[in-house]
Design a protein around this motif. Sequence first.
Motif, PDB file in Angstrom:
ATOM      1  N   ASN A  95      20.428 -11.752  22.802  1.00 32.73           N
ATOM      2  CA  ASN A  95      20.977 -11.491  24.136  1.00 32.73           C
ATOM      3  C   ASN A  95      22.481 -11.202  24.099  1.00 32.73           C
ATOM      4  N   GLU A  96      22.964 -10.703  22.951  1.00 36.46           N
ATOM      5  CA  GLU A  96      24.394 -10.382  22.860  1.00 36.46           C
ATOM      6  C   GLU A  96      24.787  -9.293  23.861  1.00 36.46           C
ATOM      7  N   LYS A  97      23.931  -8.293  24.036  1.00 32.82           N
ATOM      8  CA  LYS A  97      24.262  -7.194  24.948  1.00 32.82           C
ATOM      9  C   LYS A  97      24.440  -7.716  26.369  1.00 32.82           C
ATOM     10  N   GLU A  98      23.514  -8.554  26.809  1.00 36.32           N
ATOM     11  CA  GLU A  98      23.596  -9.120  28.154  1.00 36.32           C
ATOM     12  C   GLU A  98      24.765 -10.091  28.279  1.00 36.32           C
ATOM     13  N   THR A  99      25.038 -10.832  27.203  1.00 39.01           N
ATOM     14  CA  THR A  99      26.208 -11.717  27.184  1.00 39.01           C
ATOM     15  C   THR A  99      27.473 -10.907  27.399  1.00 39.01           C
ATOM     16  N   ASN A 110      16.742 -12.673  28.495  1.00 39.53           N
ATOM     17  CA  ASN A 110      17.548 -11.453  28.653  1.00 39.53           C
ATOM     18  C   ASN A 110      17.724 -11.050  30.108  1.00 39.53           C
ATOM     19  N   ASP A 111      16.670 -11.229  30.931  1.00 44.44           N
ATOM     20  CA  ASP A 111      16.747 -10.729  32.297  1.00 44.44           C
ATOM     21  C   ASP A 111      17.692 -11.527  33.185  1.00 44.44           C
ATOM     22  N   TYR A 131      19.964 -14.743  18.819  1.00 45.75           N
ATOM     23  CA  TYR A 131      19.532 -15.096  20.169  1.00 45.75           C
ATOM     24  C   TYR A 131      18.983 -13.888  20.922  1.00 45.75           C
ATOM     25  N   CYS A 161      20.417 -13.341  31.548  1.00 48.25           N
ATOM     26  CA  CYS A 161      21.541 -13.743  30.700  1.00 48.25           C
ATOM     27  C   CYS A 161      22.882 -13.261  31.237  1.00 48.25           C
ATOM     28  N   SER A 211      27.397 -17.572  21.293  1.00 52.69           N
ATOM     29  CA  SER A 211      26.369 -16.551  21.160  1.00 52.69           C
ATOM     30  C   SER A 211      25.932 -16.435  19.706  1.00 52.69           C
TER      31      SER A 211
END
Length: 318
Positions: free
Chosen positions: A43-47, A17-18, A41, A20, A37
């Motif tokens: 990490n959708e928010k960071e994507t 996440n940090d 995973y 992504c 995505s």
Amino acid sequence: MPSNIPAVGFGLWKVPNDVCAETVYQAIKTGYRHIDSASDYGNEKETGEGIRRAIEDGLCTREELWVTTKLWNTYHNQENVVPALEYSLNELQLDYVDLFLIHFPIAQEFVPFETRYPAAWFFDPEAENPEVKLAPVPLSETWAGMEATVEKGLTKKIGICNYTSGLLHDLMNYSKIKPSVLQIESHPYLTQERLIRLAKHYNLEVTAFSPLGALSYLELDMAGAQESVLEQAAVKAAAERVGRTPAQVVLRWGVQRGTSIIPKTSKPERMIENLSLFDFELSEEEMNAISALNSNRRFNDPGHFCEEAFNTFYPIYD
């Protein structure tokens, strides 16, 4: 929107996440237009942050991107499918995705979004003996929910991951909106030639995940270093002839056989390397020699990892 899925995508499984958002931004800057995505995973928010920044900086338009996300197992009930995609879209900061896939043909008990997102495999991770809690939901019901996401304009296309030939035949018989893409594990140790041929017979595009095989699974202790396909003589010989790395040869093999591929890396030089597959070609002999490495070695198998990691025996492949 691209009419067909771009041949080389950028996979986001296991991207921390940090890093992504920056990784997605750099991938788009490098030239990737296919982003793979999934809810699972985590990490959708960071994507979404990486995509938004890339668009704002003029690296691409939304229409030039192909964004895929996936329905997690806990949202298989028909009434949960649309809300699941809406939640993903909110995380991704998008109005629609280009492709929405059923992640696994496995239905688990619903976990409310406010309870835990992503829901992951355990129904209750805090239980004394946590396990996967399965739900009696037919895949036909899940597919009706998938069709509703198209009808509501939340996705352009729908498809499936990790399906077998039998499930694909069945889906083609009951679906009103046909699947556009089948995503499966495939690499020189797991060529899946009959399944790919069947998918193409039904006019499905095929995306191969883990296109480099064991490399995706070393850190999870799901493969051994000795299983690297990059060390195989057939791969090394082709790499020497074309003047490319063994990894580029294996990825080119995937593209040249007619599948799209979704390699993952956080290294800028590897991002460039993994995209640079279209100015050389493998000979028929080289293609055949690499395909002959097939040993039906599946690294991502719920029949193994569900029991080992999640205390639940649930095979989906024979």
